[in-house]
Structures are given as C-alpha cells and as structure tokens.
Enzyme design. Sequence first.
Site, short mmCIF file in Angstrom:
data_model
loop_
_atom_site.label_atom_id
_atom_site.label_comp_id
_atom_site.label_asym_id
_atom_site.label_seq_id
_atom_site.Cartn_x
_atom_site.Cartn_y
_atom_site.Cartn_z
N GLY A 148 13.55 5.74 3.14
CA GLY A 148 14.43 6.60 1.87
C GLY A 148 14.29 7.81 2.97
CB SER A 207 15.61 -5.61 -3.01
OG SER A 207 15.83 -4.18 -2.80
CG ASN A 208 11.88 -0.07 -0.73
OD1 ASN A 208 11.31 0.07 1.05
ND2 ASN A 208 12.51 1.10 -0.76
CG ASP A 217 14.29 3.96 -10.68
OD1 ASP A 217 15.61 2.74 -10.32
OD2 ASP A 217 15.10 4.77 -11.23
CB SER A 218 11.11 6.16 -6.61
OG SER A 218 9.74 5.52 -6.88
P1 IMP Z 1 15.09 3.48 -6.62
O1 IMP Z 1 13.49 3.05 -6.51
O2 IMP Z 1 14.72 2.50 -5.43
O3 IMP Z 1 16.25 3.62 -7.02
O4 IMP Z 1 14.87 4.50 -4.89
C1 IMP Z 1 16.13 5.08 -5.08
C2 IMP Z 1 16.31 5.85 -4.03
O5 IMP Z 1 14.94 7.28 -3.40
C3 IMP Z 1 16.33 4.78 -2.35
O6 IMP Z 1 17.42 5.80 -1.58
C4 IMP Z 1 15.04 5.58 -1.54
O7 IMP Z 1 14.77 5.11 -0.52
C5 IMP Z 1 14.55 6.53 -2.38
N1 IMP Z 1 13.31 6.20 -2.22
C6 IMP Z 1 12.25 5.68 -3.31
N2 IMP Z 1 11.30 5.91 -3.68
C7 IMP Z 1 10.65 6.66 -2.23
C8 IMP Z 1 9.73 7.49 -1.44
O8 IMP Z 1 8.38 6.98 -2.19
N3 IMP Z 1 10.26 8.75 -0.21
C9 IMP Z 1 11.33 8.78 -0.01
N4 IMP Z 1 12.45 7.77 -0.65
C10 IMP Z 1 12.40 7.19 -1.88
#
Ligand code: IMP
Length: 183
Positions: free
Chosen positions: A139, A6-7, A63-64
């Site tokens: 993020g 969704s990002n 997932d990050s």
């Molecule tokens: P998710 O992978 O979408 O669960 O991300 C977890 C959180 O880390 C979210 O708030 C994302 O915006 C942030 N995030 C994921 N990848 C990055 C990145 O490459 N840079 C900065 N923030 C990130």
Amino acid sequence: MKIITSNPGKFNEYYAFFKEIGLEAEWIRMKYPEIQADTTEEVVIESMNFLTSKGYKDFIVDDSGIFIDALNGFPGVYSSYVYKTIGLSGILKLLNDYENRGAKFVTVIGLELGGNTHLFKGEVRGTISFEPQGTGGFGYDPIFIPEGMNKTFAEMSIEEKNSISHRGRAMNSLKEFLIKKVI
Ligand code: IMP
C-alpha cells in the site's frame, strides 16, 4: 487467532506479531463488503456485523487508512479507492502544491470473541516522502516516513514496522486485552 483479510501484507504483519507472543495466526483469505462510512471504527463494526451474520466467530478484522494533513485528512476512509485509482504518484502530485507533508496512519482492529465485539485503535504520525522509497510492505508504505525515522515503512522489516506502526500499536492494545483475559 483467525485473521479475516484479503491482504497478504496485513496478514504477514499479524503472523509475525502473534508468533512473537506465542500464538498462531490463521489466515481466512477473503474479501468482505466494506461500507463507506465517515470513520474507520464504523467501517470495522459494519464489517464485523456482516461476518457474524454469515456465521463467522472468534476472528479479527482490520481497517486502516492514511490521513494527510494538507488534504484535511483525505484519503482517510477512502484510502483503498484512492490507492487503486490515482495511486502513490497521484498523492505525490497532489502534495506538490503544499509545504506541509504531515500525515497519520490509523488502524482499527475489530475482535469478535465469545460473541462480544472489541475495538483497538492505533495511530502513528509521520510525513509523506517526495518519492516512493523501498520495496517492502504494501500500500502506502513506500511514501510514509514515520515520526522519528528517516526511512519509509517500505524500507523496514516487518518486525521493525510492527514495533512503531499504527497496526503495531493497535496490536499491542489487543495483546494487553488478551493477557488480561487469560489472567
Ligand atoms: P484497508 O484497511 O484494507 O481498507 O486499507 C486501505 C488502504 O490503505 C489500502 O490501499 C491498503 O493497501 C492501505 N494500507 C492499509 N494498511 C496499510 C499499511 O500498514 N501500510 C500501507 N498501506 C496500508
């Protein structure tokens, strides 16, 4: 290659990467349930199980999370929730009490291809800046300075970020895998 996220920020990074290697990234823009687990790998596997149970095939999920040394790895798998609640300013306030500003960013890519599941992990170490810098990325990018650089991810182009980031490293492992598959 289908990217389910969704990002838009994440998709843009995949799009640029795949373009560079002559492949097209197709955006499946949707949210899927992310279970709360202890590791990024577990989160990815559960997400993939959910998506395959809904009939999705041949896709990528990502997932990050950011793991801050002084906070024993927090927010880690809670990165999304923490970003939405206390945000970047909350993280910066928490770190006021510490000298150690070391952190790492982790990405686990899940690839479902031909009914098989493959995981690719990428990490980058860095430090948390004293204030948000830059307007690019998404993020936590404005507060993360990768090792060996003197600017945040938010001050870089997508290509520059991809060349050194956690996601860029995971994408490179994915690329090696895809090359071997084709040969
Ligand atoms: P998710 O992978 O979408 O669960 O991300 C977890 C959180 O880390 C979210 O708030 C994302 O915006 C942030 N995030 C994921 N990848 C990055 C990145 O490459 N840079 C900065 N923030 C990130």
